[in-house]
Design a protein around this motif. Structure first.
Motif, mmCIF file in Angstrom:
data_model
loop_
_atom_site.group_PDB
_atom_site.id
_atom_site.type_symbol
_atom_site.label_atom_id
_atom_site.label_comp_id
_atom_site.label_asym_id
_atom_site.label_seq_id
_atom_site.Cartn_x
_atom_site.Cartn_y
_atom_site.Cartn_z
ATOM 1 N N ARG A 1 2.875 -9.443 3.410
ATOM 2 C CA ARG A 1 2.710 -8.282 2.525
ATOM 3 C C ARG A 1 2.530 -7.003 3.305
ATOM 4 N NH1 ARG A 1 -1.047 -11.012 -1.883
ATOM 5 N NH2 ARG A 1 -2.451 -11.100 -0.129
ATOM 6 N N CYS B 1 -4.959 3.151 2.320
ATOM 7 C CA CYS B 1 -4.354 1.824 2.456
ATOM 8 C C CYS B 1 -5.363 0.680 2.415
ATOM 9 C CB CYS B 1 -3.534 1.746 3.747
ATOM 10 S SG CYS B 1 -2.052 2.784 3.710
ATOM 11 N N SER C 1 0.708 -0.205 0.531
ATOM 12 C CA SER C 1 1.449 -0.420 -0.712
ATOM 13 C C SER C 1 2.072 0.904 -1.172
ATOM 14 C CB SER C 1 0.509 -0.940 -1.797
ATOM 15 O OG SER C 1 -0.441 0.062 -2.138
ATOM 16 N N PHE C 2 2.957 0.820 -2.119
ATOM 17 C CA PHE C 2 3.595 2.022 -2.663
ATOM 18 C C PHE C 2 2.535 2.999 -3.180
ATOM 19 C CE2 PHE C 2 5.290 4.398 -6.291
ATOM 20 C CZ PHE C 2 6.306 5.107 -5.653
ATOM 21 N N GLN D 1 5.214 -0.287 8.900
ATOM 22 C CA GLN D 1 5.467 -0.656 7.502
ATOM 23 C C GLN D 1 6.057 0.525 6.739
ATOM 24 O OE1 GLN D 1 5.390 -3.524 5.776
ATOM 25 N NE2 GLN D 1 5.133 -4.395 7.806
ATOM 26 N N GLU E 1 0.160 -6.469 5.520
ATOM 27 C CA GLU E 1 -1.263 -6.206 5.695
ATOM 28 C C GLU E 1 -1.670 -6.312 7.160
ATOM 29 O OE1 GLU E 1 -2.699 -7.889 1.356
ATOM 30 O OE2 GLU E 1 -3.132 -9.062 3.137
ATOM 31 N N ARG F 1 -3.372 -2.371 3.563
ATOM 32 C CA ARG F 1 -2.028 -2.684 3.065
ATOM 33 C C ARG F 1 -1.351 -1.382 2.633
ATOM 34 N NH1 ARG F 1 -2.359 -5.254 -2.068
ATOM 35 N NH2 ARG F 1 -3.234 -7.047 -0.998
ATOM 36 N N VAL G 1 -7.471 -2.124 0.994
ATOM 37 C CA VAL G 1 -7.318 -2.929 -0.219
ATOM 38 C C VAL G 1 -8.597 -2.882 -1.048
ATOM 39 C CG1 VAL G 1 -6.977 -5.283 -1.092
ATOM 40 C CG2 VAL G 1 -5.577 -4.431 0.792
ATOM 41 N N ARG H 1 8.909 -4.065 4.079
ATOM 42 C CA ARG H 1 8.556 -5.486 4.247
ATOM 43 C C ARG H 1 9.771 -6.321 4.504
ATOM 44 N NH1 ARG H 1 4.858 -5.423 -0.915
ATOM 45 N NH2 ARG H 1 4.129 -3.403 -0.439
#
Length: 106
Positions: free
Chosen positions: A12, A67, A29-30, A101, A14, A27, A69, A106
């Protein structure tokens, strides 16, 4: 879903940030990157500044903050202080992982 104290899931994107003996999962993420971009400006410019050695400690803390989590047990100020205690050299692999990233996905 990974959170505080759990091992990061590389599939993912991470990575782990160790603070005070606790493992925090980072992470990109978007949603996290959109929030970081709103605060720090365009992500490609951020990557360029990092590549040129011009990324500020505040920008790095902001990127990591967005970022994280699970940041319930941590304030942004505490994150910054922990980053100073850890040292930039030890944070470089985490920064590299997050920037990778951003660029590669990913």
């Amino acid at each position: 879903m990974s959170g505080a104290g759990e091992a990061p899931n590389a599939a993912r994107g991470e990575a782990a940030l160790e603070i005070g003996g606790e493992r925090l999962v980072v992470r990109p993420s978007f949603a996290a990157l959109v929030a970081a971009e709103e605060e720090l400006g365009p992500l490609f410019a951020l990557v360029d500044r990092a590549a040129d050695g011009k990324l500020t400690l505040g920008e790095m803390a902001g990127l990591f903050w967005h970022c994280l989590v699970d940041r319930r047990a941590l304030t942004r100020e505490a994150l910054g202080e922990a980053m100073l205690a850890i040292g930039l050299a030890k944070l470089a692999p985490l920064l590299r992982a997050v920037l990778q990233q951003i660029l590669a996905g990913r």
